[in-house]
Design a protein around this motif. Sequence first.
Motif, PDB file in Angstrom:
ATOM      1  N   ARG A  47      37.741 117.535   6.300  1.00 34.72           N
ATOM      2  CA  ARG A  47      39.050 116.905   6.440  1.00 34.72           C
ATOM      3  C   ARG A  47      39.437 116.775   7.915  1.00 34.72           C
ATOM      4  NH1 ARG A  47      41.910 120.302   1.437  1.00 34.72           N
ATOM      5  NH2 ARG A  47      39.939 120.999   0.559  1.00 34.72           N
ATOM      6  N   VAL A  48      40.372 115.831   8.171  1.00 40.83           N
ATOM      7  CA  VAL A  48      40.964 115.667   9.499  1.00 40.83           C
ATOM      8  C   VAL A  48      42.483 115.658   9.334  1.00 40.83           C
ATOM      9  CG1 VAL A  48      39.034 114.400  10.522  1.00 40.83           C
ATOM     10  CG2 VAL A  48      40.835 113.144   9.308  1.00 40.83           C
ATOM     11  N   PRO A  49      43.223 115.925  10.394  1.00 36.82           N
ATOM     12  CA  PRO A  49      44.691 115.890  10.295  1.00 36.82           C
ATOM     13  C   PRO A  49      45.221 114.498   9.951  1.00 36.82           C
ATOM     14  CG  PRO A  49      44.006 117.139  12.208  1.00 36.82           C
ATOM     15  CD  PRO A  49      42.776 116.465  11.687  1.00 36.82           C
ATOM     16  N   TYR A  50      46.398 114.526   9.366  1.00 43.35           N
ATOM     17  CA  TYR A  50      46.990 113.313   8.805  1.00 43.35           C
ATOM     18  C   TYR A  50      48.497 113.521   8.830  1.00 43.35           C
ATOM     19  CZ  TYR A  50      47.871 110.320   4.568  1.00 43.35           C
ATOM     20  OH  TYR A  50      48.302 109.409   3.648  1.00 43.35           O
ATOM     21  N   SER A  51      49.232 112.755   9.674  1.00 48.52           N
ATOM     22  CA  SER A  51      50.670 112.982   9.834  1.00 48.52           C
ATOM     23  C   SER A  51      51.457 111.778   9.312  1.00 48.52           C
ATOM     24  CB  SER A  51      51.006 113.228  11.309  1.00 48.52           C
ATOM     25  OG  SER A  51      50.640 112.113  12.097  1.00 48.52           O
ATOM     26  N   TYR A  52      52.627 112.048   8.752  1.00 48.42           N
ATOM     27  CA  TYR A  52      53.478 110.972   8.253  1.00 48.42           C
ATOM     28  C   TYR A  52      54.819 111.529   7.799  1.00 48.42           C
ATOM     29  CZ  TYR A  52      51.854 112.711   3.678  1.00 48.42           C
ATOM     30  OH  TYR A  52      51.546 113.505   2.597  1.00 48.42           O
ATOM     31  N   VAL A  53      55.769 110.618   7.608  1.00 50.93           N
ATOM     32  CA  VAL A  53      57.023 110.943   6.947  1.00 50.93           C
ATOM     33  C   VAL A  53      57.031 110.159   5.642  1.00 50.93           C
ATOM     34  CG1 VAL A  53      59.541 110.984   7.094  1.00 50.93           C
ATOM     35  CG2 VAL A  53      58.160 111.212   9.178  1.00 50.93           C
ATOM     36  N   TYR A  54      57.239 110.853   4.542  1.00 53.60           N
ATOM     37  CA  TYR A  54      57.142 110.199   3.233  1.00 53.60           C
ATOM     38  C   TYR A  54      58.441 109.455   2.902  1.00 53.60           C
ATOM     39  CZ  TYR A  54      55.388 109.480  -1.485  1.00 53.60           C
ATOM     40  OH  TYR A  54      54.947 108.908  -2.646  1.00 53.60           O
ATOM     41  N   VAL A  55      58.403 108.659   1.831  1.00 53.72           N
ATOM     42  CA  VAL A  55      59.545 107.825   1.461  1.00 53.72           C
ATOM     43  C   VAL A  55      60.789 108.644   1.124  1.00 53.72           C
ATOM     44  CG1 VAL A  55      58.086 105.936   0.669  1.00 53.72           C
ATOM     45  CG2 VAL A  55      58.774 107.711  -0.954  1.00 53.72           C
ATOM     46  N   ASP A  56      60.595 109.897   0.724  1.00 54.89           N
ATOM     47  CA  ASP A  56      61.756 110.736   0.405  1.00 54.89           C
ATOM     48  C   ASP A  56      62.319 111.434   1.645  1.00 54.89           C
ATOM     49  OD1 ASP A  56      59.806 112.605   0.924  1.00 54.89           O
ATOM     50  OD2 ASP A  56      59.929 113.624  -1.017  1.00 54.89           O
ATOM     51  N   GLY A  57      61.668 111.210   2.805  1.00 51.93           N
ATOM     52  CA  GLY A  57      62.168 111.798   4.044  1.00 51.93           C
ATOM     53  C   GLY A  57      61.483 113.082   4.463  1.00 51.93           C
ATOM     54  N   ARG A  58      60.585 113.612   3.637  1.00 52.60           N
ATOM     55  CA  ARG A  58      59.879 114.835   4.031  1.00 52.60           C
ATOM     56  C   ARG A  58      58.752 114.478   5.001  1.00 52.60           C
ATOM     57  NH1 ARG A  58      59.335 119.945   1.765  1.00 52.60           N
ATOM     58  NH2 ARG A  58      60.140 119.292  -0.276  1.00 52.60           N
ATOM     59  N   SER A  59      58.682 115.183   6.119  1.00 55.22           N
ATOM     60  CA  SER A  59      57.616 114.963   7.100  1.00 55.22           C
ATOM     61  C   SER A  59      56.455 115.912   6.816  1.00 55.22           C
ATOM     62  CB  SER A  59      58.137 115.164   8.523  1.00 55.22           C
ATOM     63  OG  SER A  59      58.902 116.360   8.625  1.00 55.22           O
ATOM     64  N   TYR A  60      55.253 115.431   7.103  1.00 53.29           N
ATOM     65  CA  TYR A  60      54.042 116.183   6.778  1.00 53.29           C
ATOM     66  C   TYR A  60      53.077 116.244   7.960  1.00 53.29           C
ATOM     67  CZ  TYR A  60      55.098 115.877   1.732  1.00 53.29           C
ATOM     68  OH  TYR A  60      55.678 115.988   0.493  1.00 53.29           O
ATOM     69  N   LEU A  61      52.508 117.429   8.177  1.00 57.92           N
ATOM     70  CA  LEU A  61      51.286 117.587   8.946  1.00 57.92           C
ATOM     71  C   LEU A  61      50.269 118.065   7.921  1.00 57.92           C
ATOM     72  CD1 LEU A  61      52.419 119.266  12.309  1.00 57.92           C
ATOM     73  CD2 LEU A  61      52.130 116.833  11.772  1.00 57.92           C
ATOM     74  N   ASN A  62      49.538 117.113   7.370  1.00 54.13           N
ATOM     75  CA  ASN A  62      48.687 117.390   6.221  1.00 54.13           C
ATOM     76  C   ASN A  62      47.242 117.043   6.552  1.00 54.13           C
ATOM     77  OD1 ASN A  62      48.129 118.216   3.610  1.00 54.13           O
ATOM     78  ND2 ASN A  62      49.710 116.953   2.680  1.00 54.13           N
ATOM     79  N   PHE A  63      46.427 116.773   5.546  1.00 54.99           N
ATOM     80  CA  PHE A  63      45.011 116.498   5.770  1.00 54.99           C
ATOM     81  C   PHE A  63      44.592 115.218   5.070  1.00 54.99           C
ATOM     82  CE2 PHE A  63      45.119 118.811   1.779  1.00 54.99           C
ATOM     83  CZ  PHE A  63      44.246 118.086   0.984  1.00 54.99           C
ATOM     84  N   SER A  64      43.481 114.649   5.566  1.00 55.60           N
ATOM     85  CA  SER A  64      42.871 113.471   4.966  1.00 55.60           C
ATOM     86  C   SER A  64      41.384 113.736   4.790  1.00 55.60           C
ATOM     87  CB  SER A  64      43.081 112.250   5.864  1.00 55.60           C
ATOM     88  OG  SER A  64      42.409 111.114   5.350  1.00 55.60           O
ATOM     89  N   TYR A  65      40.843 113.425   3.619  1.00 51.61           N
ATOM     90  CA  TYR A  65      39.406 113.595   3.371  1.00 51.61           C
ATOM     91  C   TYR A  65      38.623 112.568   4.188  1.00 51.61           C
ATOM     92  CZ  TYR A  65      40.699 116.524  -0.622  1.00 51.61           C
ATOM     93  OH  TYR A  65      41.209 117.514  -1.422  1.00 51.61           O
ATOM     94  N   VAL A  66      37.622 113.029   4.922  1.00 50.62           N
ATOM     95  CA  VAL A  66      36.920 112.148   5.858  1.00 50.62           C
ATOM     96  C   VAL A  66      36.132 111.046   5.161  1.00 50.62           C
ATOM     97  CG1 VAL A  66      36.749 113.999   7.569  1.00 50.62           C
ATOM     98  CG2 VAL A  66      34.857 113.621   5.986  1.00 50.62           C
ATOM     99  N   GLN A  67      35.700 111.277   3.910  1.00 48.58           N
ATOM    100  CA  GLN A  67      34.853 110.291   3.244  1.00 48.58           C
ATOM    101  C   GLN A  67      35.656 109.202   2.533  1.00 48.58           C
ATOM    102  OE1 GLN A  67      35.464 113.319   2.249  1.00 48.58           O
ATOM    103  NE2 GLN A  67      35.256 113.593   0.023  1.00 48.58           N
ATOM    104  N   TYR A  68      36.977 109.321   2.516  1.00 47.19           N
ATOM    105  CA  TYR A  68      37.804 108.324   1.836  1.00 47.19           C
ATOM    106  C   TYR A  68      38.132 107.170   2.779  1.00 47.19           C
ATOM    107  CZ  TYR A  68      38.710 111.489  -2.117  1.00 47.19           C
ATOM    108  OH  TYR A  68      38.593 112.299  -3.220  1.00 47.19           O
ATOM    109  N   ASP A  69      38.246 105.970   2.216  1.00 47.34           N
ATOM    110  CA  ASP A  69      38.688 104.814   2.985  1.00 47.34           C
ATOM    111  C   ASP A  69      40.190 104.871   3.189  1.00 47.34           C
ATOM    112  OD1 ASP A  69      36.150 103.828   3.159  1.00 47.34           O
ATOM    113  OD2 ASP A  69      36.377 102.292   1.611  1.00 47.34           O
ATOM    114  N   ARG A  70      40.605 104.748   4.425  1.00 45.88           N
ATOM    115  CA  ARG A  70      42.026 104.759   4.758  1.00 45.88           C
ATOM    116  C   ARG A  70      42.293 103.740   5.890  1.00 45.88           C
ATOM    117  NH1 ARG A  70      42.421 106.983   0.606  1.00 45.88           N
ATOM    118  NH2 ARG A  70      43.181 109.084   0.129  1.00 45.88           N
TER     119      ARG A  70
END
Length: 303
Positions: free
Chosen positions: A273-296
């Motif tokens: 996995r690699v880091p993945y940051s965003y603020v979701y539609v409900d307003g919660r902010s995330y420092l989360n992960f993204s699977y490296v083998q997935y298309d994004r």
Amino acid sequence: MDIKGNGVAVSVNPAEQTNEWLVNAAQEIADVARERGLELPFATGVVAVEGALQAAETEVEAPAPNAKESLPDQLSSAFKGYSAVIDALNDGRRKKDVLPVVTEEALLAELEAWFTDDKLMYVVAAQEADPNVRFTIVATPNVLVTPKDLIRAAKAFGQSQPYETYVWDELYGKYTAQQLSGTNPDNGNAVQFNLIPSSFTPEMEGTVVEQRAKLAKLQADNPDLKVPSVLDAVTYWQTLRAQGEQLADNATFDRTYIRHFDLPEQRFSVWSRVPYSYVYVDGRSYLNFSYVQYDRGARVAVG
């Protein structure tokens, strides 16, 4: 058309005349017709045509706005975003370790030096390709932050959101301060500027490996392109808020999503996995992960 003057006929081709000549000629003909009690069908439109032509000439002759002259328009929100992150990083620090805060004027001076013609050309080309894309000037503090410091800054942002920030500490604790910050304090600048687009970068979809290869190709022509660091991302959130963005609606995720595919992948169980940051539609902010083998998708900034 033939025009007679002093008994001499002069041949004039209207198509070869200037706009001003045509309007003046039409106006003179209309005036003479009125004196003779005649009404010409085109006469009522002469004034409107003249006004339209003047407007068109004004539009053509007006100089195009200089993008660099508009920089101060975004400076205030960039400064507020920068200050909010600095304040969060300084929270709880010992007095001797407090990070200094520069003035807005100092930020402008650095911005003018940083915003080169090459960066301007990239922005113009991107907006010509997609008129809806907008670039936000982000002034990231040019400091190195530990995972603990970064998490504190991210959670400080969440205090003013509908929900607190979620951080997957186990992943972010595996990265160095340099990797998470992406900054260079040795260059003597107070901030690290980025121009972050409001939409995903075209044709950058793919796995992490594919995205790294695609970015390398883009950088061959535009060396200033980069993946925003995690610290850049948190500063970006604060800057959008300073601009008046709600950051709690259906557009929020697409506006803030950043896959940090330039960072080394970390393996947990059978998944990398690699880091993945965003603020979701409900307003919660995330420092989360993204699977490296997935298309994004990806968001590439001018740095």
